[in-house]
Scaffold this motif. Sequence first.
Motif, PDB file in Angstrom:
ATOM      1  N   UNK A  23       0.777  -1.558   0.078  1.00 29.00           N
ATOM      2  CA  UNK A  23       0.187   0.105   0.048  1.00 29.00           C
ATOM      3  C   UNK A  23       0.793   1.184   0.023  1.00 29.00           C
ATOM      4  N   UNK A  24       1.903   1.265   0.834  1.00 30.53           N
ATOM      5  CA  UNK A  24       2.798   2.401   0.894  1.00 30.53           C
ATOM      6  C   UNK A  24       3.415   2.583  -0.438  1.00 30.53           C
ATOM      7  N   UNK A  25       3.921   1.621  -1.218  1.00 27.97           N
ATOM      8  CA  UNK A  25       4.625   1.629  -2.157  1.00 27.97           C
ATOM      9  C   UNK A  25       3.746   2.194  -3.342  1.00 27.97           C
ATOM     10  N   UNK A  26       2.514   1.747  -3.402  1.00 27.06           N
ATOM     11  CA  UNK A  26       1.651   2.215  -4.571  1.00 27.06           C
ATOM     12  C   UNK A  26       1.224   3.787  -4.131  1.00 27.06           C
ATOM     13  N   UNK A  27       1.241   4.136  -2.860  1.00 24.67           N
ATOM     14  CA  UNK A  27       0.861   5.541  -2.562  1.00 24.67           C
ATOM     15  C   UNK A  27       1.999   6.349  -3.140  1.00 24.67           C
ATOM     16  N   UNK A  28       3.205   5.761  -2.664  1.00 28.58           N
ATOM     17  CA  UNK A  28       4.443   6.563  -3.037  1.00 28.58           C
ATOM     18  C   UNK A  28       4.507   6.679  -4.875  1.00 28.58           C
ATOM     19  N   UNK A  29       4.090   5.944  -5.527  1.00 31.23           N
ATOM     20  CA  UNK A  29       4.153   5.712  -6.877  1.00 31.23           C
ATOM     21  C   UNK A  29       3.233   6.689  -7.526  1.00 31.23           C
ATOM     22  N   UNK A  30       1.876   6.676  -6.815  1.00 30.24           N
ATOM     23  CA  UNK A  30       1.000   7.802  -7.253  1.00 30.24           C
ATOM     24  C   UNK A  30       1.304   9.105  -6.883  1.00 30.24           C
ATOM     25  N   UNK A  31       1.852   9.422  -5.911  1.00 27.93           N
ATOM     26  CA  UNK A  31       2.140  10.725  -5.585  1.00 27.93           C
ATOM     27  C   UNK A  31       3.104  11.384  -6.462  1.00 27.93           C
ATOM     28  N   UNK A  32       3.802  10.701  -7.327  1.00 27.20           N
ATOM     29  CA  UNK A  32       4.924  11.397  -8.141  1.00 27.20           C
ATOM     30  C   UNK A  32       4.099  11.885  -9.171  1.00 27.20           C
ATOM     31  N   UNK A  33       2.985  11.610  -9.642  1.00 27.76           N
ATOM     32  CA  UNK A  33       2.191  12.355 -10.590  1.00 27.76           C
ATOM     33  C   UNK A  33       0.957  12.815 -10.120  1.00 27.76           C
ATOM     34  N   UNK A  34       0.672  14.135 -10.297  1.00 33.28           N
ATOM     35  CA  UNK A  34      -0.477  14.924 -10.027  1.00 33.28           C
ATOM     36  C   UNK A  34      -0.801  15.748 -11.338  1.00 33.28           C
ATOM     37  N   UNK A  35      -2.428  15.953 -11.198  1.00 31.77           N
ATOM     38  CA  UNK A  35      -2.839  17.111 -12.101  1.00 31.77           C
ATOM     39  C   UNK A  35      -3.414  17.797 -11.382  1.00 31.77           C
ATOM     40  N   UNK A  36      -3.359  19.185 -11.735  1.00 31.62           N
ATOM     41  CA  UNK A  36      -3.847  20.132 -10.862  1.00 31.62           C
ATOM     42  C   UNK A  36      -4.188  21.546 -11.859  1.00 31.62           C
ATOM     43  N   UNK A  37      -5.508  21.361 -12.135  1.00 38.47           N
ATOM     44  CA  UNK A  37      -6.243  22.592 -13.025  1.00 38.47           C
ATOM     45  C   UNK A  37      -5.526  22.527 -14.307  1.00 38.47           C
ATOM     46  N   UNK A  38      -5.341  21.380 -15.113  1.00 38.09           N
ATOM     47  CA  UNK A  38      -4.632  21.412 -16.308  1.00 38.09           C
ATOM     48  C   UNK A  38      -3.136  21.262 -16.430  1.00 38.09           C
ATOM     49  N   UNK A  49       0.355  19.366 -15.356  1.00 36.78           N
ATOM     50  CA  UNK A  49       0.973  18.033 -14.527  1.00 36.78           C
ATOM     51  C   UNK A  49       2.006  18.368 -13.765  1.00 36.78           C
ATOM     52  N   UNK A  50       2.024  17.862 -12.632  1.00 32.80           N
ATOM     53  CA  UNK A  50       3.318  18.117 -11.536  1.00 32.80           C
ATOM     54  C   UNK A  50       3.889  16.537 -11.491  1.00 32.80           C
ATOM     55  N   UNK A  51       4.909  16.263 -11.702  1.00 30.01           N
ATOM     56  CA  UNK A  51       5.714  15.442 -11.711  1.00 30.01           C
ATOM     57  C   UNK A  51       6.834  15.702 -10.472  1.00 30.01           C
ATOM     58  N   UNK A  52       7.030  14.445  -9.448  1.00 35.01           N
ATOM     59  CA  UNK A  52       7.738  14.747  -8.479  1.00 35.01           C
ATOM     60  C   UNK A  52       8.837  13.673  -8.484  1.00 35.01           C
ATOM     61  N   UNK A  53      10.257  14.138  -8.455  1.00 34.10           N
ATOM     62  CA  UNK A  53      11.319  13.485  -8.601  1.00 34.10           C
ATOM     63  C   UNK A  53      11.217  12.194  -7.963  1.00 34.10           C
ATOM     64  N   UNK A  54      11.559  11.202  -8.680  1.00 33.86           N
ATOM     65  CA  UNK A  54      11.572   9.824  -7.798  1.00 33.86           C
ATOM     66  C   UNK A  54      12.645   9.474  -6.937  1.00 33.86           C
TER      67      UNK A  54
END
Length: 149
Positions: free
Chosen positions: A17-32, A34-39
């Motif tokens: 669960x923690x691993x999946x949440x960490x992967x999902x948090x690297x990509x975010x879409x906010x008002x058009x 795209x925000x990518x977080x460094x892996x």
Amino acid sequence: MTIWLLIGLVLFLGFKFWEREREASRFQLAGGVVVLTRAPDGHFHWPGRVGNIEVDFLVDTGATSTALPQALAERAGLQPLGPVRVHTAGGAMDGFVARADVGLEGGVSARRLTVTVLPNLQAPLLGMDVLGRLHFSQKPGELRITPAE
């Protein structure tokens, strides 16, 4: 013994669960935007598709074109259009060019994009042929991408 198995199962599921949440948090879409977080590997990754195959693109602003591993290109059914020789940081490599439909999370797509297919490439690289169509800015640990006007 049963208690230890249950404890092990709970720890395993918690880690997954923690691993999946960490992967999902690297990509975010906010008002058009795209925000990518460094892996943890130090790179930015952008989830997407090549045809119907899900992929995790490595964002590579130093790559002129998008490049795919040959195994991925074969799974996606890409047909070679002709040979190509590329020069990378690791030296010269022979491969071929093909056309692919590339879709990225957040609604960015490129239809019939000419891609470079290389037999020894470890991960798909998203190059400037796609990134150059977008506006992006970087701050420590974060890459923000918006469609070009």
